[in-house]
Design an enzyme around this catalytic site. Structure first.
Site, PDB file in Angstrom:
ATOM      1  N   GLU A   1      29.755 -14.594  10.243  1.00 37.82           N
ATOM      2  CA  GLU A   1      30.027 -13.684  11.356  1.00 37.82           C
ATOM      3  C   GLU A   1      30.171 -12.246  10.853  1.00 37.82           C
ATOM      4  O   GLU A   1      30.399 -11.994   9.669  1.00 37.82           O
ATOM      5  CB  GLU A   1      31.309 -14.135  12.081  1.00 37.82           C
ATOM      6  CG  GLU A   1      31.709 -13.295  13.284  1.00 37.82           C
ATOM      7  CD  GLU A   1      30.642 -13.197  14.363  1.00 37.82           C
ATOM      8  OE1 GLU A   1      29.659 -12.455  14.129  1.00 37.82           O
ATOM      9  OE2 GLU A   1      30.799 -13.830  15.423  1.00 37.82           O
TER      10      GLU A   1
ATOM     11  N   ASP B   1      -1.214  -0.732   5.014  1.00 45.24           N
ATOM     12  CA  ASP B   1      -1.642   0.654   5.192  1.00 45.24           C
ATOM     13  C   ASP B   1      -1.086   1.240   6.485  1.00 45.24           C
ATOM     14  O   ASP B   1      -0.624   2.388   6.525  1.00 45.24           O
ATOM     15  CB  ASP B   1      -3.171   0.719   5.192  1.00 45.24           C
ATOM     16  CG  ASP B   1      -3.692   2.122   5.463  1.00 45.24           C
ATOM     17  OD1 ASP B   1      -3.558   2.985   4.576  1.00 45.24           O
ATOM     18  OD2 ASP B   1      -4.223   2.348   6.573  1.00 45.24           O
TER      19      ASP B   1
ATOM     20  N   HIS C   1      30.027 -22.568  16.236  1.00 44.97           N
ATOM     21  CA  HIS C   1      31.112 -23.441  15.798  1.00 44.97           C
ATOM     22  C   HIS C   1      32.030 -23.805  16.959  1.00 44.97           C
ATOM     23  O   HIS C   1      32.051 -23.154  18.005  1.00 44.97           O
ATOM     24  CB  HIS C   1      31.921 -22.764  14.695  1.00 44.97           C
ATOM     25  CG  HIS C   1      32.567 -21.484  15.143  1.00 44.97           C
ATOM     26  ND1 HIS C   1      33.730 -21.448  15.889  1.00 44.97           N
ATOM     27  CD2 HIS C   1      32.199 -20.198  14.984  1.00 44.97           C
ATOM     28  CE1 HIS C   1      34.061 -20.209  16.149  1.00 44.97           C
ATOM     29  NE2 HIS C   1      33.149 -19.417  15.618  1.00 44.97           N
TER      30      HIS C   1
ATOM     31  N   ASP D   1       0.858  -1.184   0.000  1.00 43.05           N
ATOM     32  CA  ASP D   1       0.000   0.000   0.000  1.00 43.05           C
ATOM     33  C   ASP D   1       0.890   1.228   0.000  1.00 43.05           C
ATOM     34  O   ASP D   1       2.053   1.183   0.417  1.00 43.05           O
ATOM     35  CB  ASP D   1      -0.913  -0.002   1.227  1.00 43.05           C
ATOM     36  CG  ASP D   1      -2.079   0.969   1.076  1.00 43.05           C
ATOM     37  OD1 ASP D   1      -2.321   1.436  -0.055  1.00 43.05           O
ATOM     38  OD2 ASP D   1      -2.756   1.260   2.081  1.00 43.05           O
TER      39      ASP D   1
END
Length: 379
Positions: free
Chosen positions: A260, A124, A184, A9
């Site tokens: 990262e 909107d 990790h 919109d």
């Protein structure tokens, strides 16, 4: 094939006058809101704002999956009929915008649907929020969005606004998509507490990091339930992900958005070395998520790409469990997003190597943090 819905919109207070658009991108199967976009575009007409909102939505879909099909829903009869080819585009400004809209995605992938204004309230509201923000001299951000707070649960009128639903108590929320976030394993930079992002050296797992990855693999294999694995393309994350994938019999999909933060000139340096070389900049960086290290990314930059990567996971694996092998910053950002916490929360979390954090994402927009920094497998 992935299917999305774009609700767009636009409006102008004056026509022409101060103008803005609002756009919502939803999963076409589940209805989950994947993206909210709003922007003040200066002085323009209603029609220009409507077109700009549509283009922003189509561009967001292209980022999520350029091969997807899209249903674009607008309450502008003009835009729908022009882009459907039933009305001629006569105004020069509209011709430029119509051509731009058709070039974002192949026309065969997009269909256009007119909807009454009352069915386009979300977009909107976003457009009006952008106009209000501009009147205050500010730019709209997703944190300003209140559009979802007007949406009641279809299952139960007593559940309250979507943003206020009590997760775990509402049985009508449906099945979430679960992201198991794995940092990790250890590297040499981890032990030495050096900045180790995605813009410098790409260290491999240390011997201890390899042991940690094997421990995660054994735990997840015993627990079962992981449907897919997505990983940052960095060496340390791929080594960790490959170890788990071998135990689960799954393939690893790479997602660059989960890499990262790039620390620029700070890569490979210790905190003390950075403080000695850039004392004022480091102080600013620690207090403002929009500040970038020299040649690097801000946490706000990372937030935007991590959100895109997460949205792709939710769209591709609805109601499934996905292991995301990534780094400290992306995990913190996803936890912050799930909790609706300010960016300052990033500085108050700590994650150890090879730990598990779990977040569930519901189709209506709710999220649930299930566990954080779980290291039971490393004991």
């Amino acid at each position: 094939m992935t299917r999305f819905v774009v609700e767009a919109d636009g409006g102008s207070r004056g026509n022409p006058g101060p103008a803005a658009y609002g756009t919502v991108v939803k999963d076409g199967e589940t209805g989950a809101v994947l993206r909210e976009i709003a922007e003040h575009i200066g002085t323009a007409s209603n029609n220009v704002a409507e077109y700009r909102g549509l283009i922003a939505g189509l561009e967001a879909v292209r980022e999520l999956d350029p091969s997807a099909t899209v249903e674009a829903r607008l309450d502008s009869k003009l835009v729908v009929e022009q882009l459907s080819g039933r009305w001629k585009v006569k105004h020069p400004d509209m011709r430029v915008l119509a051509l731009r809209a058709r070039e974002v995605l192949p026309p065969s992938q997009v269909t256009y649907t007119w909807v009454p204004r009352e069915r386009n309230k979300h977009a909107d509201r976003l457009a009006n929020e952008a106009l209000d923000a501009a009147a205050r001299g500010q730019a709209w951000s997703p944190a300003d969005s209140t559009a979802e707070l007007d949406t009641q649960s279809d299952a139960d009128d007593d559940t309250g606004p979507v943003g206020q639903t009590l997760v775990g108590w509402d049985v009508g929320m449906g099945t979430p998509t679960t992201t198991v976030l794995l940092r990790h394993g250890e590297t040499a930079h981890t032990v030495e507490k050096r900045f180790s992002g995605s813009g410098g050296l790409d260290p491999e797992l240390s011997a201890e990091g390899g042991r940690q990855a094997a421990a995660v693999a054994a735990r997840l294999a015993a627990a079962g339930g992981v449907d897919a694995i997505v990983a940052s393309p960095m060496r340390r994350t791929r080594q960790t992900a490959d170890a788990v994938a071998a135990g689960l019999g799954l393939d690893v999909r790479e997602a660059d958005g989960f890499r990262e933060c790039a620390f620029g000139e700070w890569e490979g340096l210790t905190f003390s070395e950075v403080r000695e070389g850039w004392p004022e900049l480091l102080a600013s960086w620690l207090g403002d998520a929009t500040v970038r290290p020299p040649g690097g990314e801000s946490f706000d930059d990372v937030r935007r790409r991590v959100k895109v990567a997460r949205d792709k996971v939710l769209a591709r694996f609805p109601e499934r469990t996905v292991l995301v092998v990534t780094h400290v910053t992306p995990i913190k950002l996803l936890v912050r997003e799930a909790l609706g916490a300010p960016m300052a929360a990033l500085y108050r979390m700590e994650l150890s190597p090879a730990t598990l954090t779990e977040v569930q994402w519901y189709a209506a927009g709710q999220a649930s943090l299930r566990r954080f920094n779980d290291a039971a497998h490393l004991a």
